[in-house]
Design an enzyme around this catalytic site. Structure first.
Site, PDB file in Angstrom:
ATOM      1  N   ASP A  96       0.882  -1.157   0.000  1.00  0.00           N
ATOM      2  CA  ASP A  96       0.000   0.000   0.000  1.00  0.00           C
ATOM      3  C   ASP A  96       0.925   1.214   0.000  1.00  0.00           C
ATOM      4  O   ASP A  96       2.113   1.117   0.346  1.00  0.00           O
ATOM      5  CB  ASP A  96      -0.957  -0.008   1.211  1.00  0.00           C
ATOM      6  CG  ASP A  96      -2.124   0.956   0.991  1.00  0.00           C
ATOM      7  OD1 ASP A  96      -2.052   1.784   0.055  1.00  0.00           O
ATOM      8  OD2 ASP A  96      -3.118   0.890   1.750  1.00  0.00           O
TER       9      ASP A  96
HETATM   10  C1  BGC Z   1      -4.853   3.495   0.103  1.00  0.00           C
HETATM   11  C2  BGC Z   1      -4.990   2.546  -1.078  1.00  0.00           C
HETATM   12  C3  BGC Z   1      -4.774   3.290  -2.354  1.00  0.00           C
HETATM   13  C4  BGC Z   1      -3.409   3.962  -2.315  1.00  0.00           C
HETATM   14  C5  BGC Z   1      -3.099   4.770  -3.567  1.00  0.00           C
HETATM   15  C6  BGC Z   1      -3.551   4.282   0.041  1.00  0.00           C
HETATM   16  O1  BGC Z   1      -3.536   5.266   1.013  1.00  0.00           O
HETATM   17  O2  BGC Z   1      -4.914   2.767   1.299  1.00  0.00           O
HETATM   18  O3  BGC Z   1      -6.247   1.925  -1.051  1.00  0.00           O
HETATM   19  O4  BGC Z   1      -4.883   2.419  -3.444  1.00  0.00           O
HETATM   20  O5  BGC Z   1      -3.366   4.857  -1.218  1.00  0.00           O
HETATM   21  O6  BGC Z   1      -3.858   5.924  -3.613  1.00  0.00           O
END
Ligand code: BGC
Length: 752
Positions: A232
């Protein structure tokens, strides 16, 4: 496909390390001299949130993303219980990605709704892992059929936003497997997502991004995942440790951590083969995308808007209807609440889509005539005033039916933080009460990503749950309210009466950076059912403007081995006055007592479309996993020998049909008797039980005791007590010598 092995052999150590992190927020790196293209990934997953690269301002892409179509969020699509709908959604997003040159869409997100307070519940599907897994697998299949990858997230046990980057989810192995990993397992088995995104949190003290057991042993070793694992955004703690544990790609950019990989290879602390393997997994997907790219692909935004409207029509859940819906066109109807004009149709955070158009319910109802409007309360904050309240009550009083468009403002639920309570804004509750007092025919329409308490539920005649229904929500709402379409969604989660009823209540969101999942496997309906609690609306509940009848539940056999398959069929008839769709639900109840289990668990669902008067058969095939629990001692799934009930019907609390089946273990767990084997286990085996009866004939230490003493502990009580005790108590109470004990253990084992 390019020969990846050969390609890797031509890459420098630095190029290989570089392949394992992004070049910026949304791109992977390419290697021009070797013809490795740079690919872009983007958020979704209920639409495309692609950063507008022509704009420099906001590199996170939160505000500067391109115009796109906002489909209903997962909280809503889950309520469709419709795998075909999810497949079509995946295909639509896949087409958009092809048109916009986005290789991987970051979703679906399938974390379990442990508490109604989780700020991201609107992005997640369900409190039930089977439902979440089946629906997400279809969405993945749809997107990947267009040669667009998906990123199944957030792996794993990321069920709250509070301290999401540091808290440890403390979960026992059985609960982890049955509830929190199961949906991921289903998706890997059925749809092989190109990538899996590891979560921010720790699981039992280890960061998910460094969790060897999760990322390698289970995900790849047991489930056979063959894609790459991406972090993530910002979830990496120790880059080299992560790589060793099975994390292939760090996103977004590594911020210099590539050099740590280079150094670790050079000083021998990281085997270069581990790096090569990660690069190979990433390159496989890079080429799978780039070699299948459809040059000049286009999609029609308006067509996709119509799709968004259709989806929402199939997702909305009619929670209550005391003869007030559908509305009659031409009647005097009051629309009250700012959401009628400015619907809330998606949540805040990384999944926020820059929607290209929205048509409110008020606008959609413009041509119907007879609809008046009063704002009642603010859409984006908890605010009303006396004037608006009076206006709302008067509009309601002057109308035949009053429809309040209520919901949660963005600030109440979002990625990044959890809700602090389960209530609607006070101002909205006040307006609903005032409207219901002014007009006994009041309907409430809800725009929310997660359950809310409804103190006014008994005072209104209709409740329509729209969830966060995407940019088509206004048109869908009007179509459903006026009966141009027939509601056919059902709740993918329980609506408890109050927050403190929820099983996670005592341990959400935890303290000292730890959250104990003490309720174990008893999440959602698994808990409310076992405790026989009243709920506001049960899991699987949803009404229609027509009615359905269930009959003729049948099995293709009444007994089967645990590696066999069982076919279950049931007839469902549309007995009402119009066409409609019914979600037929099948639950299994374990009567074997081999483990402490929920009263029942969802193991099948089928959505049937039925014309007025039509009957169709729903057919389910159950296998071992439909009956099994995770046996933590054996580290395996076990469907114990014994009887199971199959329950079929319209919701978890409306299951008119049931039947039973006997299952037997093809290779039963081998019992080995020791001194510490429980008497109860011994007595469960007929041969051993007979032998043990013999021992009981041996006089116990109680023999010969006074009358008073034998009344205090009768021989019947003694036998009951023995049932709870291990075999070795024969020594204490029946005078067995150590030698006789050993002989007894050998003798009992010889009978097995
Ligand atoms: C979120 C993800 C997301 C990623 C990119 C993260 O903060 O938890 O779900 O895909 O950011 O934006």
């Amino acid at each position: 496909m390019r020969d990846i092995k050969e390609l890797i052999s031509q890459m420098t150590l630095e190029e290989k390390a570089g392949m394992c992190s992004g070049s910026d927020f949304w791109h992977l790196k390419g290697v021009e001299r070797l013809g490795i293209p740079q690919i872009m990934v983007s958020d979704g997953p209920h639409g495309l949130r692609k950063q507008d690269l022509s704009k420099q301002g906001d590199h996170l892409g939160i505000n500067d993303s391109i115009k796109a179509v906002c489909f209903p969020a997962a909280c809503a699509t889950a309520a469709s219980f419709d795998t075909e709908l999810l497949y079509t959604l995946g295909c639509a997003i896949g087409d958009e990605c092809q048109a916009e040159d986005v290789s991987i869409i970051l979703g679906p997100a399938i974390n379990i709704k442990r508490s109604p307070l989780c700020g991201r519940n609107f992005e997640y599907f369900s409190e039930d892992p089977y439902l979440a897994g089946e629906l997400a697998a279809s969405q993945i299949k749809g997107a990947q059929s267009k040669n667009i990858g998906t990123s199944l997230k957030h792996f794993a046990a990321n069920n709250q936003e509070h301290h999401r980057m540091s808290a440890s989810s403390e979960i026992d192995p059985r609960t982890l497997r049955e509830i929190y990993l199961r949906a991921f397992e289903i998706c890997v088995a059925k749809a092989q997502p190109w990538t899996v995104m590891c979560s921010y949190n720790k699981v039992n003290g280890v960061y998910a991004s460094e969790h060897q057991e999760l990322l390698t042993d289970i995900l790849r070793g047991e489930w056979g995942f063959d894609g790459f694992v991406v972090s993530d955004w910002g979830a990496v703690n120790d880059r080299v440790l992560g790589l060793k544990a099975g994390l292939d790609l760090e996103m977004p950019w590594g911020g210099g951590t590539d050099s740590l990989i280079v150094k670790a290879v050079q000083d021998g602390s990281l085997d270069e083969a581990v790096l090569d393997q990660a690069v190979s997994r990433i390159l496989e997907k890079v080429f799978r995308y780039s070699e299948n790219r459809l040059d000049g692909a286009r999609y029609d935004k308006d067509e996709h808007h119509e799709l968004a409207v259709r989806f929402e029509r199939e997702c909305a859940v009619l929670l209550k209807n005391e003869g007030v819906l559908p509305l009659t066109k031409g009647d005097k109807i009051a629309f009250i609440g700012e959401y009628a004009k400015k619907p809330r149709f998606q949540g805040g955070g990384s999944s926020h889509i820059n929607s290209f158009k929205t048509i409110s319910a008020l606008l959609a109802a413009e041509n119907i005539g007879g609809v008046t409007y009063a704002p009642g309360f603010c859409a984006d904050k908890d605010e009303t005033n006396d004037e608006w309240l009076a206006e709302a009550a008067s509009a309601a009083g002057n109308a035949k039916i009053a429809v309040v468009f209520a919901g949660l403002p963005d600030i109440f639920e979002s990625e990044g933080y959890d809700r602090s309570h389960m209530r609607l804004p006070d101002s909205q509750n006040k307006v609903i009460e005032a409207v219901a007092n002014a007009n006994e025919n009041t309907v409430v329409v809800l725009h929310n990503g997660s359950p809310v308490e409804m103190p006014w539920a008994d005072k209104v005649k209709g409740i329509l749950e729209l969830y966060l229904g995407g940019q088509g929500v206004g048109e869908a709402a009007v179509s459903l309210l006026f009966g141009d379409s027939n509601p056919c969604g059902k709740l993918p989660e329980t609506f408890p009466l109050k927050l403190s009823d929820n099983p996670s209540y005592l341990n959400f969101p935890g303290a000292s950076n730890k959250v104990f999942y003490s309720e174990g496997v008893f999440t959602g309906y698994r808990y409310y059912d076992k405790k026989q609690m009243d709920v506001l609306f049960p899991f699987g509940h949803g009404l229609s403007y027509t009615s359905f009848e269930y009959s003729n539940l049948r099995l293709d056999k009444d007994a089967l081995p645990d590696d066999g398959a069982l076919t279950v069929s049931v007839d469902v008839s549309n007995t009402g006055e119009r066409a409609g769709k019914e979600i037929v639900q099948l639950y299994v109840s374990d009567l074997t007592c081999a483990a402490v289990r929920p009263e029942k668990e969802l193991k099948g669902f089928i959505k049937l479309s039925l014309e007025k008067g039509e009957t169709k058969t729903a057919t389910f095939v159950l296998d071992k996993r439909s009956f099994a629990f995770y046996d933590a001692d054996e580290k395996d799934w076990r469907a114990a020998t014994g009887k199971y009930e199959i329950l079929v019907g319209a919701s978890s609390r409306n299951l008119p049909l049931k039947t039973a089946v006997n299952l037997f273990e093809a290779s039963p767990k081998q019992l080995r008797i020791t001194q510490n084997t429980l008497m109860e286990e011994i007595l469960a085996n007929p041969k051993l039980a007979e032998a043990v009866q013999e021992f009981f004939k041996t006089p116990s230490v109680l023999q010969g005791s006074s009358e008073e003493a034998s009344e205090a502990i009768t021989s019947e009580m003694m036998i009951r007590t023995m049932m709870e005790a291990p075999l070795r108590t024969l020594r204490t109470f029946y005078g067995f010598s150590p030698e006789k004990m050993d002989e007894t253990v050998s003798y009992l084992n010889s009978l097995l």
